[in-house]
Scaffold this active site. Structure first.
Site, PDB file in Angstrom:
ATOM      1  N   ARG A  59      22.169 -16.189 -47.624  1.00 30.24           N
ATOM      2  CA  ARG A  59      21.897 -17.045 -48.785  1.00 30.24           C
ATOM      3  C   ARG A  59      22.977 -16.904 -49.858  1.00 30.24           C
ATOM      4  O   ARG A  59      23.374 -17.896 -50.470  1.00 30.24           O
ATOM      5  CB  ARG A  59      20.513 -16.771 -49.356  1.00 30.24           C
ATOM      6  CG  ARG A  59      20.285 -15.345 -49.764  1.00 30.24           C
ATOM      7  CD  ARG A  59      18.930 -15.167 -50.386  1.00 30.24           C
ATOM      8  NE  ARG A  59      17.878 -15.540 -49.443  1.00 30.24           N
ATOM      9  CZ  ARG A  59      16.733 -16.082 -49.799  1.00 30.24           C
ATOM     10  NH1 ARG A  59      16.475 -16.332 -51.054  1.00 30.24           N
ATOM     11  NH2 ARG A  59      15.826 -16.366 -48.897  1.00 30.24           N
ATOM     12  N   THR A  60      23.470 -15.694 -50.085  1.00 30.80           N
ATOM     13  CA  THR A  60      24.533 -15.534 -51.080  1.00 30.80           C
ATOM     14  C   THR A  60      25.787 -16.271 -50.618  1.00 30.80           C
ATOM     15  O   THR A  60      26.473 -16.938 -51.397  1.00 30.80           O
ATOM     16  CB  THR A  60      24.835 -14.036 -51.319  1.00 30.80           C
ATOM     17  OG1 THR A  60      23.637 -13.393 -51.742  1.00 30.80           O
ATOM     18  CG2 THR A  60      25.893 -13.836 -52.379  1.00 30.80           C
ATOM     19  N   LYS A  87      37.251  -3.426 -34.854  1.00 35.43           N
ATOM     20  CA  LYS A  87      38.281  -2.798 -34.021  1.00 35.43           C
ATOM     21  C   LYS A  87      39.022  -1.715 -34.782  1.00 35.43           C
ATOM     22  O   LYS A  87      40.027  -1.216 -34.311  1.00 35.43           O
ATOM     23  CB  LYS A  87      39.269  -3.859 -33.530  1.00 35.43           C
ATOM     24  CG  LYS A  87      38.641  -4.927 -32.655  1.00 35.43           C
ATOM     25  CD  LYS A  87      39.639  -6.039 -32.371  1.00 35.43           C
ATOM     26  CE  LYS A  87      38.945  -7.278 -31.823  1.00 35.43           C
ATOM     27  NZ  LYS A  87      39.757  -8.489 -32.034  1.00 35.43           N
ATOM     28  N   ARG A 109      31.500  -9.632 -50.146  1.00 35.94           N
ATOM     29  CA  ARG A 109      30.302  -8.789 -50.064  1.00 35.94           C
ATOM     30  C   ARG A 109      30.677  -7.626 -49.163  1.00 35.94           C
ATOM     31  O   ARG A 109      31.290  -7.821 -48.114  1.00 35.94           O
ATOM     32  CB  ARG A 109      29.159  -9.611 -49.443  1.00 35.94           C
ATOM     33  CG  ARG A 109      27.992  -8.791 -48.875  1.00 35.94           C
ATOM     34  CD  ARG A 109      27.170  -8.113 -49.945  1.00 35.94           C
ATOM     35  NE  ARG A 109      26.501  -9.045 -50.828  1.00 35.94           N
ATOM     36  CZ  ARG A 109      25.208  -9.370 -50.729  1.00 35.94           C
ATOM     37  NH1 ARG A 109      24.449  -8.854 -49.796  1.00 35.94           N
ATOM     38  NH2 ARG A 109      24.687 -10.224 -51.585  1.00 35.94           N
ATOM     39  N   HIS A 137      26.081  -6.586 -58.448  1.00 37.28           N
ATOM     40  CA  HIS A 137      26.025  -7.927 -57.882  1.00 37.28           C
ATOM     41  C   HIS A 137      26.061  -8.863 -59.083  1.00 37.28           C
ATOM     42  O   HIS A 137      25.048  -9.422 -59.492  1.00 37.28           O
ATOM     43  CB  HIS A 137      24.725  -8.096 -57.086  1.00 37.28           C
ATOM     44  CG  HIS A 137      24.665  -9.352 -56.262  1.00 37.28           C
ATOM     45  ND1 HIS A 137      25.688 -10.271 -56.218  1.00 37.28           N
ATOM     46  CD2 HIS A 137      23.681  -9.832 -55.465  1.00 37.28           C
ATOM     47  CE1 HIS A 137      25.328 -11.276 -55.416  1.00 37.28           C
ATOM     48  NE2 HIS A 137      24.121 -11.020 -54.947  1.00 37.28           N
TER      49      HIS A 137
END
Lengths: 311, 425
Positions: A59-60, A87, A109, A137
């Site tokens: 959603r963000t 990796k 994020r 946030h």
């Protein structure tokens, strides 16, 4: 003042009060834009933005992506699940590879607190923090403040309670800092296990009693209880059971009916219906949960637009 | 080696020695101090002279890591020994947490042999438990015979019975068992000290009781066994109080803190300074001030570098991935000096000489005629000695504290070898 004082948004701690007010005012204009029949402006046609999600948050990411597209920016998305991060590539290498393809701004994020702060010292780009672990946030705090203002007007003197898992929340610190700069009083409420021991040093009140807190506040921001905090190998759970959490800190109609003043209910989503908040409350006229989601797009448009102005 | 040397007009800092406080000339010949006096006649030997220089017994670093064997890319024995000499140390004790660990006499022999001809005397600390696994005692007698100066698992001893048996068994040969008092299970996710800064940074914190609850246990076991316990690294004010009380009670306990713990506190991690991530966290200002006091009043026996060098690839990563520990053997004196200040010089030197010698069971050394020449020649100002260590995890001291560090060794004398630091050669 119509420019921000910082070229990155890594946290509310980067911002001055004037920055916050500028973002909220600009968001108001963009909210009008996204409610037009043609919900798009050409402001950032020359800008390419990469959404780098080293942790899933559908959603963000959607909210940022829509905000970027409505500003006519070019958008690329990156998620860790299908990347070379698995990796063993370093964060700096990953981001520099993307920047080499001529990207102007990064929205990130990351599961680790401080990751955007680390990165901004090492790569040549503007960074918007879309959540760094349990730290900050900032855009969530800004959209929360915007949504509160929309409902309550000026937040000076208003009482805001943040309820639930403060310890693991990336929203709590950002919310506290943002609301305090706008003049609101903040209280955190939850079981002692989910509240950092030194949280009062941030200038907030601390309560372990939801009913008393509801009686005190104008706004209750109900944080999501993360089911994964229920323990695990070699870990003692933060509370005995969801049932007991719900009994002590779940927001129910019955609890709301005890309050004799207007109250606004918020939730950053996703909701665990029946845990921290019942469906009846989440869908009631007190709740502005979907307004928060809508405002999220407008606020993120404002943040990106204003940051693009300080390139 | 029959090197000769005349050190001119150096102020003696040797609190337990006969010339403490005097400014003297020191003549060295054949690994021995042959003369201490004023205005000694030159006999054609090289002369060390520097305005304001001091001289003290050779400094001892009781806890360092050279990443050898196993992670030589981060330091290695040669670079580590050179760095130790630049830092002013004549003797360095190295930790057993290598790959493989120093849990068998063969590894001790290997290190001792490779250290021959190096500019410092190397003193390996043996493992307390086999493979550092925290279960069975390593062959402590063998390790001791091979030259181990302590028994440590380089970390917390989780099992109380291991500490008990270790203290009982090692009591026979007078070597200390080392414990790092830290209860990680109080918050397994902790990455720094729990306080205002950890709250602001959204990081999980380790409270001071993580140290004191373990320290209490360790001291109880030391009392019960009458064993010789060394507390490897203290970080808290209450920990200093507890050791002070234990010593006045007569327990056979010694303790250390690191030079960096006399300088930094948790607020210095603001902005996610990953270089300051440490398993023994930098705690509050109150804790740091109590550690300084503990050095000044002699409760803390030794200031160690706790040198844990990292290469760039391991070091330059996000805070949450950053390795724990700092490089610091070259700057340990300057760091501690900045932490303790002018009034702390005698205590600082004691914690680099007599104190660590006590911890490691080494004979004491003084600046006096007839004694073995094991000396550190140093300044209290001037630029930092740097240059040999490969460790890149050195904090930006001036950026963090606002003042550049100053002071350090100009040269060392050990077993007949006299060595200026490379920059001054």
């Amino acid at each position: 003042m119509n420019t921000l004082s910082n070229r990155h948004l890594t946290g509310i701690r980067d911002l001055k009060e004037s920055d916050i007010r500028l973002i909220l005012k600009t968001a108001e204009e963009f909210k009008e834009v996204i409610n037009r029949p043609i919900r798009k402006v050409p402001s950032l046609r020359d800008l390419t933005i990469a959404n780098l999600f080293f942790e899933n948050s559908t959603r963000t990411r959607l909210s940022f992506e829509l905000a970027e597209k409505r500003l006519s920016a070019d958008v690329v998305n990156f998620t860790a699940a299908n990347s070379s991060v698995k990796k063993g590539e370093t964060l700096v290498d990953t981001v520099n590879n993307i920047l080499a393809m001529k990207v102007d701004m990064v929205v990130m994020r990351h599961p680790h607190p401080g990751a955007p702060h680390f990165l901004k010292e090492r790569v040549q780009t503007q960074i918007v923090n879309a959540g760094d672990g349990t730290h900050e946030h900032p855009t969530q705090a800004l959209l929360d403040a915007y949504s509160m203002q929309e409902r309550l007007g000026d937040l000076a003197g208003k009482r805001v309670a943040i309820v639930g898992d403060i310890r693991h929340s990336r929203v709590a610190v950002s919310n506290i800092l943002c609301l305090q700069m706008l003049g609101a009083h903040v209280r955190v409420c939850g079981p002692k296990t989910l509240i950092p021991k030194h949280i009062a040093s941030l200038g907030v009140e601390v309560s372990h009693d939801l009913d008393a807190t509801l009686a005190w506040c104008d706004v209750a921001n109900m944080l999501r209880i993360q089911l994964e905090r229920q323990g695990g190998e070699d870990r003692v759970p933060y509370f005995p059971s969801l049932r007991e959490y719900q009994a002590r800190f779940g927001l129910t109609e019955e609890r709301l009916s005890q309050i004799d003043h207007p109250i606004t209910i918020m939730h950053p989503g996703p909701i665990n219906r029946g845990v921290e908040i019942t469906s009846a409350v989440a869908d009631s006229e007190h709740a502005i949960i979907l307004d928060q989601v809508e405002n999220g797009v407008a606020v993120r448009m404002a943040v990106i637009y204003l940051l693009a102005g300080v390139r | 080696m029959e090197e000769k040397l005349l050190i001119r007009a150096a102020r003696v800092v040797d609190p337990q020695g006969p010339h403490h406080g005097a400014t003297v000339d020191v003549r060295i010949h054949g690994g021995e101090i042959v003369e201490v006096g004023s205005d000694l006649a030159e006999q054609g030997e090289p002369i060390w002279q520097s305005e304001g220089a001091c001289i003290s017994p050779g400094w001892v670093d009781a806890q360092a890591h050279f990443r050898d064997p196993g992670e030589e890319v981060k330091e290695g024995l040669e670079a580590g020994c050179a760095a130790g000499q630049i830092g002013g140390f004549t003797d360095v004790a190295v930790l057993p947490s290598t790959t493989p660990p120093l849990d068998h006499k063969a590894e001790i022999h290997y290190l001792k042999r490779r250290a021959e001809g190096q500019p410092i005397d190397l003193h390996p600390i043996g493992a307390l438990s086999s493979k550092l696994a925290g279960k069975n005692l390593a062959e402590l007698n063998d390790l001791r015979q091979a030259g181990a100066v302590g028994f440590s698992d380089d970390g917390p001893i989780e099992h109380p019975e291991l500490l008990r048996r270790g203290l009982e068994y090692a009591a026979d040969f007078g070597v200390a068992v080392w414990s790092l008092p830290h209860e990680t299970r109080l918050n397994p996710d902790a990455v720094m000290h729990e306080g205002v800064t950890s709250t602001q940074l959204g990081l999980m914190g380790s409270p001071a009781i993580a140290e004191t609850m373990r320290l209490h246990r360790d001291l109880e076991i030391a009392r019960y066994t009458d064993g010789r316990l060394h507390i490897a690294l203290l970080t808290t004010a209450e920990g200093v109080n507890m050791v002070r009380a234990a010593k006045s009670e007569g327990l056979r306990v010694t303790c250390a803190t690191s030079a960096h713990h006399l300088l930094f506190c948790d607020t210095d991690l603001n902005g996610f300074n990953g270089t300051l991530r440490n398993r023994s966290p930098f705690r509050s200002q109150t804790d740091r001030d109590a550690l300084r006091q503990g050095v000044l009043d002699g409760t803390i026996d030794a200031i160690v570098s706790d040198h844990r060098p990292e290469d760039l690839e391991h070091h330059d990563v996000e805070f949450m991935l950053a390795p724990e520990g700092l490089a610091g053997i070259e700057t340990a004196f300057a760091v501690a000096w900045a932490g303790l200040g002018e009034a702390g010089l005698d205590a600082l030197v004691a914690a680099l000489t007599d104190g660590p010698r006590r911890v490691l069971g080494l004979d004491s050394v003084h600046v006096e005629a007839g004694a073995q020449a094991r000396l550190t020649w140093f300044r209290l100002d001037g630029p930092l000695p740097r240059g040999a260590s490969r460790g890149v995890n050195v904090p930006d001291y001036a950026g963090i504290t606002g003042t550049p560090l100053k002071g350090g060794a100009l040269g060392t004398v050990r077993a007949g070898r006299v060595m200026l630091r490379p920059a001054d050669r």
